[in-house]
Design an enzyme around this catalytic site. Sequence first.
Site, PDB file in Angstrom:
ATOM      1  N   GLU A 381     -14.023  -0.604  -2.441  1.00 12.03           N
ATOM      2  CA  GLU A 381     -14.391  -2.209  -2.282  1.00 12.03           C
ATOM      3  C   GLU A 381     -15.818  -1.767  -0.879  1.00 12.03           C
ATOM      4  O   GLU A 381     -16.053  -2.973  -0.527  1.00 12.03           O
ATOM      5  CB  GLU A 381     -14.026  -2.943  -1.014  1.00 12.03           C
ATOM      6  CG  GLU A 381     -12.023  -3.234  -1.719  1.00 12.03           C
ATOM      7  CD  GLU A 381     -11.600  -4.112  -1.098  1.00 12.03           C
ATOM      8  OE1 GLU A 381     -10.885  -4.785  -1.857  1.00 12.03           O
ATOM      9  OE2 GLU A 381     -11.626  -3.591   0.425  1.00 12.03           O
TER      10      GLU A 381
HETATM   11  C1  TNX Z   1      -7.630  -4.083  -0.756  1.00 11.36           C
HETATM   12  S1  TNX Z   1      -6.303  -1.140  -1.618  1.00 11.36           S
HETATM   13  C2  TNX Z   1      -7.903  -3.370   0.441  1.00 11.36           C
HETATM   14  C3  TNX Z   1      -7.494  -3.343   1.272  1.00 11.36           C
HETATM   15  C4  TNX Z   1      -6.303  -4.751   1.929  1.00 11.36           C
HETATM   16  C5  TNX Z   1      -5.861  -5.327   0.896  1.00 11.36           C
HETATM   17  C6  TNX Z   1      -5.045  -5.985   0.924  1.00 11.36           C
HETATM   18  C7  TNX Z   1      -7.372  -1.230  -0.765  1.00 11.36           C
HETATM   19  C8  TNX Z   1      -8.038   0.308  -1.122  1.00 11.36           C
HETATM   20  N1  TNX Z   1      -8.352  -2.495  -0.432  1.00 11.36           N
HETATM   21  O1  TNX Z   1      -8.780  -3.435   1.954  1.00 11.36           O
HETATM   22  O2  TNX Z   1      -6.174  -4.948   2.998  1.00 11.36           O
HETATM   23  O3  TNX Z   1      -6.663  -5.007  -0.138  1.00 11.36           O
HETATM   24  O4  TNX Z   1      -4.447  -6.481   0.108  1.00 11.36           O
END
Ligand code: TNX
Length: 584
Positions: A381
């Site tokens: 992200e």
């Molecule tokens: C996505 S999955 C994220 C996390 C969040 C999560 C909540 C991923 C690699 N990053 O930062 O906590 O969704 O479901």
Amino acid sequence: MLLSPCPGSDPRPASARPRRRTAAVAAVAAAALTLPAAGPAVAGARSAGTRAPAATAAGGTRFGGAIPRLQGVSPAHRLVPAPASVKDVSGAGFRFGRRTLVAVDGGAHAVQVARGIAHELRTSTGFSLRVVKRSHAPRNALVLRIRPASKLPAATAAEGYRLVVSPTRVVIDARAAAGLFHGTQTLRQLLPPQVESHRRQPGPWKLAAVRITDHPRFRYRGAMLDVVRHFMTVAEVKRYIDHMTLYKLNRLHLHLSDDQGWRIQIKGWPRLTSYGATTEVGNGPGGYYTQAQYSSIVRYAAKRFVTVIPEIDSPAHTNAALASYPKLNCNGQAPPLYTGIEVGFSSLCISKPITYRFLDDVVRQLARLTPGPYLDLGGDEAHSTSHADYVRFVQRLEPIVRRHGKRLLGWAETSAAHLSGTGLAEYWNPATGSAAGTETATNAAKQGVGLVMAPASKAYLDMKYTELTPMGQSWAGIVEVSDSYDWDPVTFVSGIKESDVNGVEAPVWTETLKDLRDVEYMAFPRLPGVAEKGWSPARHSWSEYRSRLATQSPRWEVMGVNYYCSPQVDWRYCRTNPTAPAAK
Ligand code: TNX
């Protein structure tokens, strides 16, 4: 259904992507008002003898009453994960008694496994279960033996075992202590659930005659715990490790840094913990582990054949570090601490040399504290980093990890960079088949980077079970127990072969989960299902699994585990009286 954008593939600018965190705020508020449908008042209170009037629902679930002993449920119908082979043997089984010995033939690690299981069985049975070293197998004994490869089925390898129950003894044979340990976890599940009690319970302690040969499908069988969004104490982490071992999980991925907090002491960077660790989601006090505390978690895990993989997320999910040290920001200014649940707004400064000196310090210290081969540097992200900068960053990151003698584990987005092929990539995007987003998995496989499959729509334990689940999120879908079981780690993304997959992982993100009690409610019953995906042969179906899963709830009840009595399962036991989650 709102799917999470995948930074590697989503062409939309960050501002146009769905803002899934906002919905979760409402879930946090709802969680404060609504109670989970099941759970004893105090996690860890083992009250095996609780009696209340029993009732049976039309579907067969048993509500309340004495916790069943599961006598007469055969080994093939009660083990999770399912062993590679279970053969019920006709005739009498074994009965533990006052004079039963634990005999061990093997080195120091085998002796440690013998002492561990003897200790566990002593507490609930009240028997002395003396541990003795013997090269022959005595009668009336639980016998643990390290055997040469030639004496065991070829597939046994390092983690497999053979367990034979006969009227005279129980024998667990393995090539290595890890296999003996997994064999003892199977033994736990063959005994009545009351064996999990912290208090002495009445017997009899009988096992059916059986012959089991077993080994895992995948090497990597992980659970991830987010100790940032809500801090978890050392005792809570250790309790979660205990839960993992019952289902033969062997990797604990600890998510140690994020926007909302920094959770591990790093020498030379004191503000990470004196300032950056003081927050969490909401108004809680946060917290962190000293290096000594982290080492105590690592040792506790290692004794149970669990390898800890620490994660320092980067370049995004770094607001706590950026707030602690202005020099880590491109503009030299520290942002305020953050306690919300948005993602993708923070980034380390890709072009500043200090960024890499900082990461080198962190990686060096974590490498020294972590015996396992992998360090996780995140990579998910990175919405406020350009693609070119992101790739450049990951390509500087991997050599740092390698220089300190470790391999890089990253979220699968890292496969956009040119990688050395020594690391692992964790796939989480819910996209299936050959949909957009799955190229993070195929790119990793093409580079020889092993895959850890954790598709959010299956393996994310923070997704709600139903619309009414009082905690959790739903951006990857509503994930009932059957949904989270119904997939295969190899065929989920097309173009992936069995040999590309190192294993599976079940992450628990804690934006909406305030303590381990909440984590348990989301992990049980789904965590054992993901564990089965990692351990058992692919042939098992939901309809067969659900009846084995149904036998686990009496055990959780005795262990004081908070769990969700899904209506999809005809549970052997389920509580009737919902109680409030304990305040932290
Ligand atoms: C996505 S999955 C994220 C996390 C969040 C999560 C909540 C991923 C690699 N990053 O930062 O906590 O969704 O479901």
